[in-house]
Enzyme design. Structure first.
Site, PDB file in Angstrom:
ATOM      1  N   HIS A 102      69.255  96.973 136.409  1.00 25.49           N
ATOM      2  CA  HIS A 102      70.061  97.984 137.056  1.00 25.49           C
ATOM      3  C   HIS A 102      69.611  99.324 136.302  1.00 25.49           C
ATOM      4  O   HIS A 102      70.321 100.232 136.903  1.00 25.49           O
ATOM      5  CB  HIS A 102      71.685  97.721 136.260  1.00 25.49           C
ATOM      6  CG  HIS A 102      72.014  97.754 135.020  1.00 25.49           C
ATOM      7  ND1 HIS A 102      71.856  96.682 134.251  1.00 25.49           N
ATOM      8  CD2 HIS A 102      72.131  98.531 134.027  1.00 25.49           C
ATOM      9  CE1 HIS A 102      72.035  97.120 132.868  1.00 25.49           C
ATOM     10  NE2 HIS A 102      72.191  98.407 132.907  1.00 25.49           N
ATOM     11  N   ASP A 132      69.136  90.193 135.954  1.00 25.30           N
ATOM     12  CA  ASP A 132      69.138  91.555 135.289  1.00 25.30           C
ATOM     13  C   ASP A 132      68.087  92.135 134.504  1.00 25.30           C
ATOM     14  O   ASP A 132      67.933  92.744 133.686  1.00 25.30           O
ATOM     15  CB  ASP A 132      70.478  91.879 134.501  1.00 25.30           C
ATOM     16  CG  ASP A 132      70.696  93.574 134.340  1.00 25.30           C
ATOM     17  OD1 ASP A 132      70.222  94.400 135.187  1.00 25.30           O
ATOM     18  OD2 ASP A 132      71.371  93.904 133.487  1.00 25.30           O
ATOM     19  N   SER A 205      71.294 100.109 127.575  1.00 28.08           N
ATOM     20  CA  SER A 205      70.665  98.737 128.453  1.00 28.08           C
ATOM     21  C   SER A 205      69.335  98.777 128.483  1.00 28.08           C
ATOM     22  O   SER A 205      68.464  99.805 128.757  1.00 28.08           O
ATOM     23  CB  SER A 205      71.260  99.388 129.790  1.00 28.08           C
ATOM     24  OG  SER A 205      72.492  98.793 129.944  1.00 28.08           O
TER      25      SER A 205
END
Length: 459
Positions: A102, A132, A205
């Protein structure tokens, strides 16, 4: 004098205990010092047509990487450039970098900044939205890399440390403990997440999660938040899973996931009693999808999978990763519990299709009251059965206080079976219910939002 000596002795013992306890803390400074050069900052630009929801939505799982999302003013959607920030970890000295999908998905350009402040335009080798995980490559050599650990050895309570770039603050370190392992999250069936209380914020992230040996055990992926910021619930992708996926991305650019075609759920304590199990364990099949590999086998709703190709299945989240990495067309051997008895059968797993059946809506009809359970039930019409994709069942029109509500039945559910017996109509349901012993939980199979699941119902 004696009292003073006793007090001093107690204080000295407590202080000594404190020093000993502090000496047992991990050497976080060493972990950061040895690994910060292998952690990178990632920035990407994506052209959007509307603001991206997610941050700030109460009680949602958030991918923490957006920095400064535009605020809507009620006007028509417009195009704008959205800059996202994230982190990554170098796994190959020749420039291979792991991050979250993402972070770079739909990006026009991906810039990787090393700890020595050198910038590179990265090439996206591949990304997989189901897990992901993304793999990048930069034109550099002789880079610092990390050591890979074993997530399977993590225990709840173990210390862990994250390095990333929250809000763009590069090489920031935060620490916490493992809160849970094998956590299954909505929309991420193939990933048994590591849950921690390590502070993770926008920009973290894709960054690494380290154990106390300085080994990477996870890739920080999501947080659960009511504000968009950290609230004590962080989730990381196990590094062994990420490495395996990166290999597929390097070889073919995609991940060939496999599937059985079943809907599964955890076996709760009450469901274990209703299925005559000594303890709650395994993956309970609540639905077999038509045309799936499972539909071509002997698997059926109500089976509890307790072993897959020799691997024990303790909870439902254990099964999808094992199935996902089984090559399509390969037979898998399952140990199941059916009607209280163990059985072994084989299923030829298939390639996961691009699209799965969508959920259906249920039109309201006149209910048939069943006051003993607090349920208002009615028969399904032929049109409703076709629309829902079920062959039989009774529709739950309303729920009041009673056993049905305590079991978790809600309006709109379709009861497919009771005690393993199909409920083709309300009279059939009532006939089965008449033979159910009071206070003894029995399994009831319901259909909800396009999926099926078991509940434990006590009369």
């Amino acid at each position: 004098m004696i009292v003073r000596r006793v007090r001093f002795l107690v204080w000295f013992m407590m202080a000594g205990a404190g020093v000993a306890w502090a000496g047992q803390l991990p050497d976080f400074a060493r972990i950061v010092r040895e690994n910060r050069a292998a952690v990178v900052n990632i920035s990407s630009t994506e052209v959007m047509k509307a603001a991206i929801p997610g941050l700030g939505v109460p009680g949602h799982f958030v991918n923490p990487f957006f920095h400064g999302p535009p605020r809507g003013n009620g006007s028509a959607p417009r195009r704008f450039a959205m800059k996202s920030l994230g982190s990554g970890v170098i796994i190959g000295a020749n420039g291979y970098i792991l991050t979250c999908a993402h972070v770079i998905n739909h990006a026009k350009q991906v810039i990787v900044k090393l700890a020595n402040h050198r910038d590179y335009v990265a090439r996206v080798i591949g990304l997989d939205t189901k897990s992901d995980v993304a793999l990048l490559k930069i034109p550099a050599t002789h880079l610092a890399t990390v050591r890979i650990g074993h997530p399977s050895r993590l225990q709840v309570g173990d210390w862990v440390l994250a390095i990333g770039a929250p809000f763009g603050f590069e090489n920031s370190a935060t620490a916490g403990i493992v809160s849970a392992v094998g956590r299954n999250l909505p929309g991420s069936d193939y990933v048994p997440f590591i849950q921690t209380d390590v502070p993770i914020n926008p920009g973290n992230s894709g960054g690494p999660l380290f154990n106390t040996r300085g080994q990477v055990v996870g890739i920080n992926s999501q947080i659960y938040s009511r504000t968009g910021g950290f609230m004590g619930l962080s989730f990381a992708i196990p590094i062994n899973l990420a490495i395996r996926i990166s290999h597929d991305l390097k070889v073919s650019g995609h991940v060939p996931w496999s599937w059985l075609g079943v809907t599964i759920q955890n076996v709760t304590r009450k469901l274990a009693v209703s299925f005559d199990l000594r303890k709650p364990y395994g993956a309970l099949i609540s639905e077999v999808l038509p045309g799936s590999p499972a539909a071509r086998s002997r698997l059926q709703a109500g089976d509890i999978i307790v072993r897959y190709d020799g691997h024990p299945i303790t909870r439902a989240s254990d099964l999808p990763p094992l199935v996902g990495f089984t090559p399509a067309g390969t037979p898998a051997y399952l140990k199941i519990i059916r009607n209280g008895h163990p059985e072994t059968l084989s299923v030829v797993v298939g390639a996961l299709p691009e699209a799965l059946p969508a959920a259906y809506t249920r039109p309201p009809r006149k209910p048939h009251d069943n006051t003993s359970l607090g349920l208002a039930l009615r028969d399904l019409t032929g049109h409703e059965r076709r629309a829902l994709g079920v062959t039989q069942g009774v529709f739950v029109e309303g729920v009041s206080h009673g056993p049905g509500a305590k079991a978790g039945i809600v309006p709109g559910d379709v009861i497919l079976s009771l005690v393993g017996r199909p409920t083709a109509s309300v009279p059939a349901f009532m006939a089965i219910l008449a033979h159910v012993l009071p206070q003894h939980p029995v399994p009831v199979l319901i259909h909800r939002d396009g999926r099926s699941m078991f509940l434990a119902l006590s009369k």
